[in-house]
Design a protein around this motif. Structure first.
Motif, mmCIF file in Angstrom:
data_model
loop_
_atom_site.group_PDB
_atom_site.id
_atom_site.type_symbol
_atom_site.label_atom_id
_atom_site.label_comp_id
_atom_site.label_asym_id
_atom_site.label_seq_id
_atom_site.Cartn_x
_atom_site.Cartn_y
_atom_site.Cartn_z
ATOM 1 N N THR A 1 0.839 -1.200 0.000
ATOM 2 C CA THR A 1 0.000 0.000 0.000
ATOM 3 C C THR A 1 0.871 1.247 0.000
ATOM 4 N N LEU A 2 1.917 1.237 0.805
ATOM 5 C CA LEU A 2 2.833 2.372 0.870
ATOM 6 C C LEU A 2 3.505 2.602 -0.482
ATOM 7 N N LYS A 3 3.926 1.516 -1.110
ATOM 8 C CA LYS A 3 4.560 1.618 -2.426
ATOM 9 C C LYS A 3 3.578 2.186 -3.456
ATOM 10 N N ALA A 4 2.332 1.732 -3.408
ATOM 11 C CA ALA A 4 1.314 2.215 -4.342
ATOM 12 C C ALA A 4 1.035 3.702 -4.107
ATOM 13 N N ARG A 5 0.968 4.119 -2.858
ATOM 14 C CA ARG A 5 0.730 5.537 -2.551
ATOM 15 C C ARG A 5 1.884 6.402 -3.040
ATOM 16 N N ARG B 1 2.543 14.337 -9.022
ATOM 17 C CA ARG B 1 3.547 15.393 -9.220
ATOM 18 C C ARG B 1 3.928 15.521 -10.684
ATOM 19 N N ASP B 2 4.088 14.388 -11.379
ATOM 20 C CA ASP B 2 4.425 14.427 -12.805
ATOM 21 C C ASP B 2 3.316 15.085 -13.608
ATOM 22 N N ARG B 3 2.056 14.745 -13.282
ATOM 23 C CA ARG B 3 0.916 15.334 -13.986
ATOM 24 C C ARG B 3 0.855 16.844 -13.751
ATOM 25 N N MET B 4 1.061 17.264 -12.496
ATOM 26 C CA MET B 4 1.039 18.695 -12.177
ATOM 27 C C MET B 4 2.181 19.424 -12.888
ATOM 28 N N ALA B 5 3.353 18.801 -12.957
ATOM 29 C CA ALA B 5 4.488 19.413 -13.647
ATOM 30 C C ALA B 5 4.204 19.529 -15.143
ATOM 31 N N ASP B 6 3.587 18.499 -15.727
ATOM 32 C CA ASP B 6 3.233 18.556 -17.148
ATOM 33 C C ASP B 6 2.235 19.665 -17.427
ATOM 34 N N GLU B 7 1.227 19.785 -16.559
ATOM 35 C CA GLU B 7 0.219 20.836 -16.747
ATOM 36 C C GLU B 7 0.843 22.220 -16.603
ATOM 37 N N ALA B 8 1.741 22.384 -15.645
ATOM 38 C CA ALA B 8 2.414 23.675 -15.468
ATOM 39 C C ALA B 8 3.264 23.997 -16.690
ATOM 40 N N SER B 9 3.926 22.988 -17.229
ATOM 41 C CA SER B 9 4.738 23.185 -18.434
ATOM 42 C C SER B 9 3.863 23.581 -19.620
ATOM 43 N N GLN B 10 2.709 22.935 -19.761
ATOM 44 C CA GLN B 10 1.789 23.276 -20.854
ATOM 45 C C GLN B 10 1.268 24.696 -20.715
ATOM 46 N N ARG B 11 0.951 25.115 -19.478
ATOM 47 C CA ARG B 11 0.485 26.499 -19.265
ATOM 48 C C ARG B 11 1.577 27.492 -19.622
ATOM 49 N N ARG B 12 2.816 27.196 -19.218
ATOM 50 C CA ARG B 12 3.936 28.077 -19.536
ATOM 51 C C ARG B 12 4.136 28.162 -21.050
ATOM 52 N N GLN B 13 4.069 27.034 -21.747
ATOM 53 C CA GLN B 13 4.223 27.029 -23.204
ATOM 54 C C GLN B 13 3.098 27.818 -23.868
ATOM 55 N N TRP B 14 1.875 27.710 -23.342
ATOM 56 C CA TRP B 14 0.742 28.459 -23.896
ATOM 57 C C TRP B 14 0.973 29.963 -23.726
ATOM 58 N N ARG B 15 1.391 30.369 -22.509
ATOM 59 C CA ARG B 15 1.664 31.798 -22.276
ATOM 60 C C ARG B 15 2.739 32.312 -23.219
ATOM 61 N N GLU B 16 3.788 31.521 -23.428
ATOM 62 C CA GLU B 16 4.865 31.924 -24.338
ATOM 63 C C GLU B 16 4.349 32.023 -25.775
ATOM 64 N N LYS B 17 3.485 31.097 -26.188
ATOM 65 C CA LYS B 17 2.905 31.133 -27.531
ATOM 66 C C LYS B 17 2.060 32.400 -27.711
ATOM 67 N N ILE B 18 1.268 32.729 -26.702
ATOM 68 C CA ILE B 18 0.436 33.937 -26.760
ATOM 69 C C ILE B 18 1.321 35.181 -26.859
ATOM 70 N N GLU B 19 2.352 35.264 -26.048
ATOM 71 C CA GLU B 19 3.237 36.431 -26.075
ATOM 72 C C GLU B 19 3.927 36.578 -27.429
ATOM 73 N N GLN C 1 1.475 6.799 -6.675
ATOM 74 C CA GLN C 1 0.401 7.753 -6.948
ATOM 75 C C GLN C 1 0.889 9.180 -6.745
ATOM 76 N N ASP C 2 1.673 9.401 -5.689
ATOM 77 C CA ASP C 2 2.231 10.734 -5.440
ATOM 78 C C ASP C 2 3.148 11.164 -6.576
ATOM 79 N N ARG C 3 4.006 10.246 -7.034
ATOM 80 C CA ARG C 3 4.904 10.565 -8.157
ATOM 81 C C ARG C 3 4.098 10.871 -9.413
ATOM 82 N N ASP C 4 3.067 10.057 -9.676
ATOM 83 C CA ASP C 4 2.223 10.286 -10.849
ATOM 84 C C ASP C 4 1.536 11.650 -10.772
#
Length: 164
Positions: free
Chosen positions: A70-74, A82-100, A77-80
């Motif tokens: 259970t600990l390993k699975a959690r 964090r990776d998803r949040m980092a990907d979304e932040a990267s996409q938002r940054r790329q979108w802002r740069e594209k708009i600029e 899940q935490d790594r997944d």
């Protein structure tokens, strides 16, 4: 606490089978494992560690193995997450740069806000509005002085949905 449990687990790795005494306690509605009794008269549970059938490491015949799984699975899940949040932040940054970049080139692209369109092209010479249950739609008209040609920006609920 963790050191004691790990010592028990690691000591079992060297032999075919090992026995350890472990006490389980309920502390603040959490189950913990320790090498000393929780209360006077507590009986230890036998923790038997045997080699796994697949050779992947120790196999635990008690709730400890389930807890570790259970600990390993959690942690995964935490790594997944964090990776998803980092990907979304990267996409938002790329979108802002594209708009600029588009604004700097005086271009209007789908997905821009009203403010971003104004930064790219300025104030429209004419605005045609309509509203319905689904929201507001606008047509912004950009005409040059004494020119028959006009450029149009279409917005739905404040966001560019198309240009012409």
């Amino acid at each position: 606490m963790k050191g004691i449990l790990m010592t028990v687990l690691v000591s079992g790795l060297g032999s075919v089978s090992a026995m350890a005494q472990v006490y389980t306690c309920e502390v603040n509605d959490r189950r913990i494992f320790q090498s000393t009794p929780c209360a006077v008269g507590d009986a230890p549970m036998e923790l038997q560690i045997t080699p796994a059938a697949t050779g992947d490491g120790p196999r635990m015949n008690t709730g400890v193995g389930d807890y570790l799984q259970t600990l390993k699975a959690r942690r995964q899940q935490d790594r997944d997450y964090r990776d998803r949040m980092a990907d979304e932040a990267s996409q938002r940054r790329q979108w802002r740069e594209k708009i600029e970049r588009a604004i700097q080139r005086r271009q209007v692209i789908v997905g821009m806000t009203e403010d971003q369109v104004r930064r790219a092209w300025g104030q429209p010479t004419e605005v045609n509005r309509s509203t319905s249950r689904s929201g507001a739609t606008e047509q912004w008209v950009y005409r040059e002085k004494d020119a028959a040609k006009a450029d149009y920006v279409y917005l739905e609920n404040g966001t560019v949905s198309g240009t012409n």
